[in-house]
Write a protein that holds these residues in place. Structure first.
Motif, mmCIF file in Angstrom:
data_model
loop_
_atom_site.group_PDB
_atom_site.id
_atom_site.type_symbol
_atom_site.label_atom_id
_atom_site.label_comp_id
_atom_site.label_asym_id
_atom_site.label_seq_id
_atom_site.Cartn_x
_atom_site.Cartn_y
_atom_site.Cartn_z
ATOM 1 N N TYR A 46 0.823 -1.213 0.000
ATOM 2 C CA TYR A 46 0.000 0.000 0.000
ATOM 3 C C TYR A 46 0.854 1.259 0.000
ATOM 4 O O TYR A 46 0.415 2.326 -0.418
ATOM 5 N N GLU A 164 -1.856 -8.138 -4.185
ATOM 6 C CA GLU A 164 -1.909 -6.805 -3.549
ATOM 7 C C GLU A 164 -0.995 -5.835 -4.287
ATOM 8 O O GLU A 164 -1.333 -4.669 -4.496
ATOM 9 N N GLU A 167 -2.611 -4.856 -7.644
ATOM 10 C CA GLU A 167 -3.645 -3.834 -7.466
ATOM 11 C C GLU A 167 -3.020 -2.456 -7.261
ATOM 12 O O GLU A 167 -3.445 -1.464 -7.846
ATOM 13 N N VAL A 197 -12.664 -13.833 -8.428
ATOM 14 C CA VAL A 197 -11.604 -12.828 -8.279
ATOM 15 C C VAL A 197 -10.930 -12.579 -9.633
ATOM 16 O O VAL A 197 -10.683 -11.431 -10.019
ATOM 17 N N ILE A 331 -6.622 -13.102 4.552
ATOM 18 C CA ILE A 331 -7.543 -12.240 3.803
ATOM 19 C C ILE A 331 -6.739 -11.285 2.935
ATOM 20 O O ILE A 331 -5.624 -10.904 3.296
ATOM 21 N N ARG A 333 -7.444 -7.887 -0.034
ATOM 22 C CA ARG A 333 -8.328 -7.147 -0.928
ATOM 23 C C ARG A 333 -7.697 -7.145 -2.313
ATOM 24 O O ARG A 333 -6.510 -6.858 -2.453
ATOM 25 N N ASP A 336 -11.937 -4.910 -6.643
ATOM 26 C CA ASP A 336 -13.243 -4.641 -6.025
ATOM 27 C C ASP A 336 -13.628 -5.687 -4.983
ATOM 28 O O ASP A 336 -14.646 -5.543 -4.302
ATOM 29 N N TYR A 337 -12.853 -6.762 -4.905
ATOM 30 C CA TYR A 337 -13.242 -7.873 -4.038
ATOM 31 C C TYR A 337 -12.292 -8.058 -2.870
ATOM 32 O O TYR A 337 -11.134 -7.649 -2.914
ATOM 33 N N THR A 338 -12.825 -8.723 -1.864
ATOM 34 C CA THR A 338 -11.986 -9.222 -0.784
ATOM 35 C C THR A 338 -12.096 -10.736 -0.840
ATOM 36 O O THR A 338 -13.193 -11.269 -1.023
ATOM 37 N N ALA A 397 -17.566 -8.081 -2.235
ATOM 38 C CA ALA A 397 -17.122 -6.694 -2.148
ATOM 39 C C ALA A 397 -17.158 -6.205 -0.698
ATOM 40 O O ALA A 397 -16.341 -5.400 -0.281
ATOM 41 N N GLU A 398 -18.112 -6.697 0.076
ATOM 42 C CA GLU A 398 -18.276 -6.243 1.470
ATOM 43 C C GLU A 398 -18.575 -7.447 2.371
ATOM 44 O O GLU A 398 -19.149 -8.434 1.921
ATOM 45 N N ASP A 401 -14.734 -10.042 5.761
ATOM 46 C CA ASP A 401 -13.910 -10.177 6.967
ATOM 47 C C ASP A 401 -14.723 -10.674 8.157
ATOM 48 O O ASP A 401 -14.306 -11.565 8.903
#
Ligand code: FAD
Length: 446
Positions: A46, A164, A167, A197, A331, A333, A336-338, A397-398, A401
Motif C-alpha cells: 500500500y 496486492e 492492485e 476474483v 484475507i 483485498r 473490487d473484491y476481498t 465486495a463487502e 472479513d
C-alpha cells in the motif's frame, strides 16, 4: 537474565516487548540484519501504491523508541552468523564494519522469518527483477516505479502479496500482467471461488496468464521479456517475483537444531527447539496443525505476533502455556473484491484424503432491500460423517472479513455445520439480514 533475539520484525520485536513487560531487570538484545526493526510488512504494497503516503508510518517501532520506551537494545545491520548451543553464545557480525563479536545468552529466541523464493531461472538476476520482504525492498521497487519509464510490470505469482502489489501498481496507472504457474490465482481458495476474483482482475485490464510457468527472462529491445512455457512472452519494464517464501533457517540448521522436511524449525507446544534454551517462532517454524495430524508452516503475521506473546510467557514463567496452532486464516483485498480463507480447502483435503462435502451460498452481505447490498459468496467444507467444519472461503465486495472471522472461530473450536445454523448475530438492515449467510450455510448443510 540475558535474552538474545534473532530477527527484529513481527515475531522478534513482539517477543522483546513482552519479555520486558514480564521481566523488568532482564537484558534484552535484538539483532536484525536488515536496515529496520518492527516495520509493517503487510503495509508495504500500500506504500508502493500511494495509499500509505507517509513512509514513516511503516515503522511501528525504531531502535531509539524501543530503547526509550522498553529499554530493549535493538541493533540493525547486525547479523547473527552462528550459534553455539554448548557455550550458549552467538556470533554477531556488524554488516557495516565487518566486525564480529561473541555474545552469551541465557535464552535465545529465533524469529528469522522466511525469504522470497528465487528459483534458478535463466536471467533471474536481471536488475529489473525484484522480490518483496523489507522496507529496503519496497524502497527499491518504489524508486523503479516512480520512474516514468516504468510503464509495464509483470507480477510473477498470484498469491496475496503478488495480487496486492498488482492492485497497487495498477492504481498508479502501470500496465500490469499477472503470471501464475497453476490454473488459478489465490491458491488458498478453491478454483470456483478464485474464478470470481480472476474475472474482476481481468475486468480492470490486467493481464492474467494462468497455468503458464516462467522459463526464462530475456532482454529485448522492447524491454525485459518474461518467457512462458506456452511460448508466450510478456515484455515489461520490471518484474515482481512473488512465488512464495521459504523458512530462513540456515542459522538454525548449522547448529543442529532439528528441522522439519520443509526446512522449518521444529518446535514443541511451548516453542522450544531441539536445542536447550533456544526457542523459535514465526514464519520459520513448523507446528502441528489443529486440523490435521501433520506439521505445517503458516507464514502469517497474526500467528507470529500471538506466538511471540506465548513464547515470552513460557520463557519467563517456565513452560506453562501451550500453543494451539493456526488454521491459516488469511484475507486480501484484490481490486473490487476481498478474498479470505480459513482452515482446509479442497486441495488440502484431497492431498490428505479426508472425506468432505461442501455448501455454498451467494447471498446479500446485508439486507437486500437496504441500499448498496452486494453479493457475498461463501463456501464451507465439512466432514459428512459428523458435520465438523474443515474450512471456509469467502469472496465479495463487502462483509467478507466478518464472516471469515466467525467461521475461523468455529473451526478452531471444532465447530460443526449445526453450530452455523444456530449462529447468533447482531442484525439491523445496514449490517446484516435476519438470517446471516453463515446461518444459510448451516441450513444448506444440515
Ligand atoms: P519477519 O517479520 O520477516 O522478521 C524476520 C527478520 O529476521 C527479518 O527482518 C530478517 O532480516 C531477520 N533475520 C533473519 N535472519 C537473521 C539473522 N541471522 N540475523 C539477524 N537478523 C535476521 N501476513 C499477514 O498475516 N497479513 C498480511 O496482510 C501480510 N502481508 C504481507 C505483505 C508483505 C509484502 C510481506 C512481505 C509479508 C506479509 N505478511 C502478511 C506476512 C508477515 O509479514 C509475516 O508472516 C511476519 O512478518 C512473520 O514474522 P517473523 O518474525 O517470523 O518474520
Amino acid at each position: 537474565k540475558k535474552y538474545i533475539i534473532v530477527g527484529g520484525v513481527a515475531g522478534g520485536a513482539g517477543v522483546a516487548a513482552r519479555l520486558r513487560r514480564l521481566d523488568e531487570t532482564a537484558e534484552i538484545t535484538v539483532f536484525e540484519r536488515g536496515q529496520h526493526i518492527s516495520f509493517a510488512n503487510c503495509g508495504l504494497p500500500y506504500y508502493a501504491g500511494g495509499v500509505i503516503e507517509n513512509r514513516d508510518a511503516l515503522f511501528v517501532m525504531t531502535p531509539e523508541k524501543f530503547k526509550a520506551s522498553l529499554n530493549v537494545t535493538a541493533k540493525v545491520r547486525h547479523e547473527v552468523t552462528a550459534i553455539n548451543p554448548a557455550s550458549k553464545t552467538v556470533t554477531v557480525k556488524n554488516l557495516d564494519t565487518g566486525a564480529e563479536v561473541i555474545e552469551n545468552y541465557d535464552t535465545l529466541i529465533l524469529s528469522p522469518g522466511a525469504s522470497p523464493i528465487k528459483p534458478p531461472i535463466p536471467g533471474i538476476n536481471d536488475e529489473a527483477i525484484y522480490t518483496l520482504r523489507s522496507v529496503s525492498d519496497i524502497d527499491a521497487i518504489k524508486q523503479r516505479i516512480d520512474n516514468p519509464a516504468t510503464k509495464r510490470v509483470a507480477v510473477i505469482g498470484g498469491g496475496f502479496i503478488g495480487l496486492e502489489m498488482a492492485e497497487n501498481l495498477h492504481r498508479r496507472g502501470i500496465d500490469v500482467s499477472i503470471i501464475e504457474a497453476v490454473d488459478q490465482v489465490m491458491n488458498v481458495i478453491d478454483y470456483d471461488m478464485a474464478a470470481i476474483v480472476q474475472a474482476n482482475i481481468r475486468s480492470k485490464g490486467v493481464g492474467v496468464y494462468l497455468k503458464d510457468g516462467v522459463t526464462a527472462f530475456e532482454r529485448r529491445s522492447a524491454g525485459l521479456a518474461v518467457c512462458l512455457q506456452s511460448g508466450k512472452e510478456v515484455v515489461c519494464d520490471a518484474v515482481l517475483l512473488s512465488i512464495g517464501v521459504r523458512p530462513d533457517t540456515k542459522l538454525a540448521k548449522d547448529c543442529n537444531i532439528e528441522l522439519a522436511p520443509n526446512g522449518a524449525i521444529k518446535v514443541n507446544d511451548y516453542f522450544e527447539t531441539s536445542q536447550k534454551d533456544i526457542y523459535a517462532i514465526g514464519d520459520a517454524i513448523s507446528f502441528k496443525s489443529p486440523l490435521l495430524d501433520t506439521d505445517t508452516t503458516i507464514p502469517l503475521a497474526g500467528p507470529a505476533n500471538k506466538q511471540a506473546r506465548i513464547c515470552a510467557d513460557n520463557i519467563v514463567y517456565g513452560n506453562k502455556k501451550t500453543y494451539c496452532g493456526t488454521i491459516g486464516t488469511s484475507i486480501a483485498r484484490i481490486f473490487d473484491y476481498t478474498a479470505a480463507a480459513t482452515g482446509l480447502g479442497e486441495k488440502a483435503l484431497d492431498r490428505v484424503g479426508l472425506p468432505y462435502k461442501q455448501a455454498v451460498t451467494h447471498a446479500a452481505h446485508h439486507a437486500s432491500y437496504y441500499p448498496h447490498a452486494s453479493i457475498l459468496s461463501i463456501k464451507i467444507l465439512y466432514n459428512p460423517e459428523n458435520g465438523r467444519l474443515w474450512g471456509a472461503q469467502a469472496v465479495g465486495a463487502e462483509g467478507v472479513d466478518k464472516r471469515i472471522d466467525v467461521l475461523a472461530a468455529y473451526i478452531k473450536k471444532n465447530g460443526t455445520i449445526f453450530d452455523l445454523a444456530e449462529f447468533e448475530h447482531a442484525y439491523a438492515p445496514p449490517f446484516d439480514s435476519a438470517k446471516d449467510p453463515v446461518n444459510i450455510l448451516g441450513f444448506i448443510a444440515e
